[in-house]
Motif scaffolding. Structure first.
Motif, mmCIF file in Angstrom:
data_model
loop_
_atom_site.group_PDB
_atom_site.id
_atom_site.type_symbol
_atom_site.label_atom_id
_atom_site.label_comp_id
_atom_site.label_asym_id
_atom_site.label_seq_id
_atom_site.Cartn_x
_atom_site.Cartn_y
_atom_site.Cartn_z
ATOM 1 N N THR A 23 10.809 33.406 -1.244
ATOM 2 C CA THR A 23 9.665 34.247 -0.914
ATOM 3 C C THR A 23 9.911 35.031 0.363
ATOM 4 O O THR A 23 9.628 36.235 0.438
ATOM 5 N N SER A 24 10.455 34.369 1.376
ATOM 6 C CA SER A 24 10.693 35.050 2.647
ATOM 7 C C SER A 24 11.730 36.159 2.492
ATOM 8 O O SER A 24 11.588 37.239 3.084
ATOM 9 N N ASN A 27 10.039 39.129 0.533
ATOM 10 C CA ASN A 27 9.107 39.861 1.399
ATOM 11 C C ASN A 27 9.865 40.814 2.317
ATOM 12 O O ASN A 27 9.471 41.974 2.503
ATOM 13 N N HIS A 118 17.188 29.101 7.904
ATOM 14 C CA HIS A 118 16.093 28.641 7.059
ATOM 15 C C HIS A 118 15.929 27.124 7.143
ATOM 16 O O HIS A 118 14.880 26.585 6.793
ATOM 17 N N PRO A 153 13.558 31.509 12.232
ATOM 18 C CA PRO A 153 12.160 31.861 11.962
ATOM 19 C C PRO A 153 11.186 31.362 13.023
ATOM 20 O O PRO A 153 10.076 31.857 13.128
ATOM 21 N N HIS A 176 10.128 35.808 13.053
ATOM 22 C CA HIS A 176 9.329 35.037 12.104
ATOM 23 C C HIS A 176 9.464 35.583 10.688
ATOM 24 O O HIS A 176 9.777 36.756 10.478
ATOM 25 N N TYR A 177 9.208 34.723 9.706
ATOM 26 C CA TYR A 177 9.009 35.198 8.341
ATOM 27 C C TYR A 177 7.739 36.042 8.326
ATOM 28 O O TYR A 177 6.844 35.856 9.160
ATOM 29 N N LEU A 179 4.632 38.318 5.817
ATOM 30 C CA LEU A 179 3.917 38.476 4.558
ATOM 31 C C LEU A 179 3.569 39.935 4.330
ATOM 32 O O LEU A 179 3.291 40.678 5.278
ATOM 33 N N MET A 293 6.032 28.685 4.764
ATOM 34 C CA MET A 293 5.422 29.893 4.201
ATOM 35 C C MET A 293 4.007 29.650 3.693
ATOM 36 O O MET A 293 3.119 30.484 3.861
ATOM 37 N N PHE A 363 2.664 37.792 11.808
ATOM 38 C CA PHE A 363 3.488 37.616 10.613
ATOM 39 C C PHE A 363 3.378 38.780 9.631
ATOM 40 O O PHE A 363 3.534 38.599 8.422
ATOM 41 N N ILE A 365 4.841 41.620 7.736
ATOM 42 C CA ILE A 365 6.222 41.940 7.364
ATOM 43 C C ILE A 365 6.597 43.383 7.678
ATOM 44 O O ILE A 365 7.757 43.675 7.966
#
Length: 380
Positions: A23-24, A27, A118, A153, A176-177, A179, A293, A363, A365
């Motif tokens: 997912t990260s 995104n 990660h 992250p 950071h990751y 969204l 996440m 966060f 993205i």
């Protein structure tokens, strides 16, 4: 700029596996494309070789191969050959890979390699307080030593990894990751199923699920209407050797609590958001993450989250402002926070609103994509 990602997971129907790392990466990949960056993703350990397009991202599926001897080495060389071929053909400028199992160990890529932390096997073994297989440490250290730079992250994940592998902290950039916030909208935060707890994640010891069983027992003792919904695949338990961690968890519930638990197993990612929106409180009592996440996804949907208080979580939540931080072993404190939220609708909405604001500022993205691009350029 053309960036390539090497990974074992990515969210797509033709890819075998997708979890938090997937997912990260997606995104970020989609956000980079929006900013004019060309993105290629190389997904190894797949059932067949293929090239597919998704959201203007080119995905290369690399089939699993077995060799008579030293598959761990020759399969890495197979991936190396394929990736270098595409590097030369399509002018890729930089490759990013994960630290987990050191997939890039013994590879010689023709462009700079950045490793995103990660969470290595060594990192999780340290947090789990268990011994790591020596070969896994060797592979991960070789991969990390072969990289030009590192992205973490959270500050916590970067510092712990640096200590484990003797890395220079000056070479670790914390990003950071993020969204895609337009994909996480909750227009009716006041509408939810009262007294419903939601846990999302693998049913595994390191995620604090055994402690969650005890926490829920305490919650039900005070609030018989409480309900616990669990979403995620079951996993073997490394401590006992049992084939099902959920079976261990189930054995810990009181009779009253057991009747109020609904284990849904794995469900399509597209359905998870609706469960988050319907929940009253989301709980993530994990002992081992690099960021988490599902925590920031729940926060983006304006849910009050009771999270772990360990390291990385302190970078996600300001305790009492946009969520709560409690150590998973503090059973009574953890359950008290949940009950406090169950009993105060105004507090839930205030915490949820603060959670959304935190995710929007920290966060997003779109903002983080620019930070990643600047870092990539600094490494070329």
């Amino acid at each position: 700029m053309h960036i390539g990602f090497i990974t074992s997971e990515y969210p797509h129907p033709q890819v075998k596996h997708a979890a938090g790392i997937a997912t990260s990466i997606k995104n970020l990949a989609v956000a980079l494309v929006k900013r004019g960056v060309v993105v290629s993703v190389f997904v190894y350990h797949q059932d067949a070789d293929a090239i597919i397009e998704d959201n203007d991202v080119r995905i290369h599926l690399i089939k699993t191969k077995r060799f008579g001897l030293f598959t761990w080495y020759y399969y890495r060389k197979h991936i190396q050959y394929y990736v270098n071929t595409i590097i030369n053909k399509e002018k890729i400028d930089l490759i990013e890979a994960p630290d987990w199992t050191g997939i890039t160990a013994f590879m010689r890529l023709q462009v700079p390699l950045i490793i995103r932390l990660h969470g290595s096997d060594a990192y999780f073994c340290k947090l789990d307080k268990r011994k790591q297989k020596f070969k896994n440490y060797v592979f991960e250290k070789a991969a990390l030593k072969g990289a030009k730079g590192y992205i973490a992250p959270t500050v916590y994940a970067g510092q712990e990894t640096a200590k484990l592998f003797g890395l220079s902290r000056d070479k670790i950039k914390t990003i950071h990751y993020g969204l895609q916030l337009d994909h996480f909208q909750n227009n009716t935060p006041e509408v939810y199923h009262r007294h419903t707890l939601l846990y999302i994640g693998t049913i595994i010891r390191k995620k604090g699920v055994l402690e969650l069983a005890e926490i829920f027992n305490t919650v039900v003792a005070s609030n018989p209407d409480a309900k616990l919904i669990l979403i995620g695949g079951d996993a073997p338990d490394i401590a006992t050797g049992d084939s099902s961690t959920y079976a261990l968890m189930d054995s810990l519930f009181t009779t009253a609590a057991q009747k109020r638990v609904h284990y849904l197993g794995k469900i399509p990612y597209t359905e998870v958001q609706e469960h988050i929106k319907k929940s009253h409180v989301c709980v993530f009592p994990s002992f081992a993450e690099t960021l988490g996440m599902v925590t920031i996804e729940s926060m983006a949907l304006q849910k009050p989250v009771v999270n772990t208080s360990i390291g990385w979580a302190q970078e996600l939540i300001d305790d009492g402002v946009n969520g709560y931080l409690v150590h998973p072993t503090a059973i009574m404190d953890y359950s008290s926070r949940i009950l406090e939220l169950f009993n105060d609708e105004t507090l839930c909405l205030e915490i949820g609103k603060g959670a959304r604001e935190k995710v929007s500022t920290t966060f997003n993205i779109d903002t983080l994509a620019a930070t990643n691009i600047n870092y990539y350029q600094s490494q070329l």
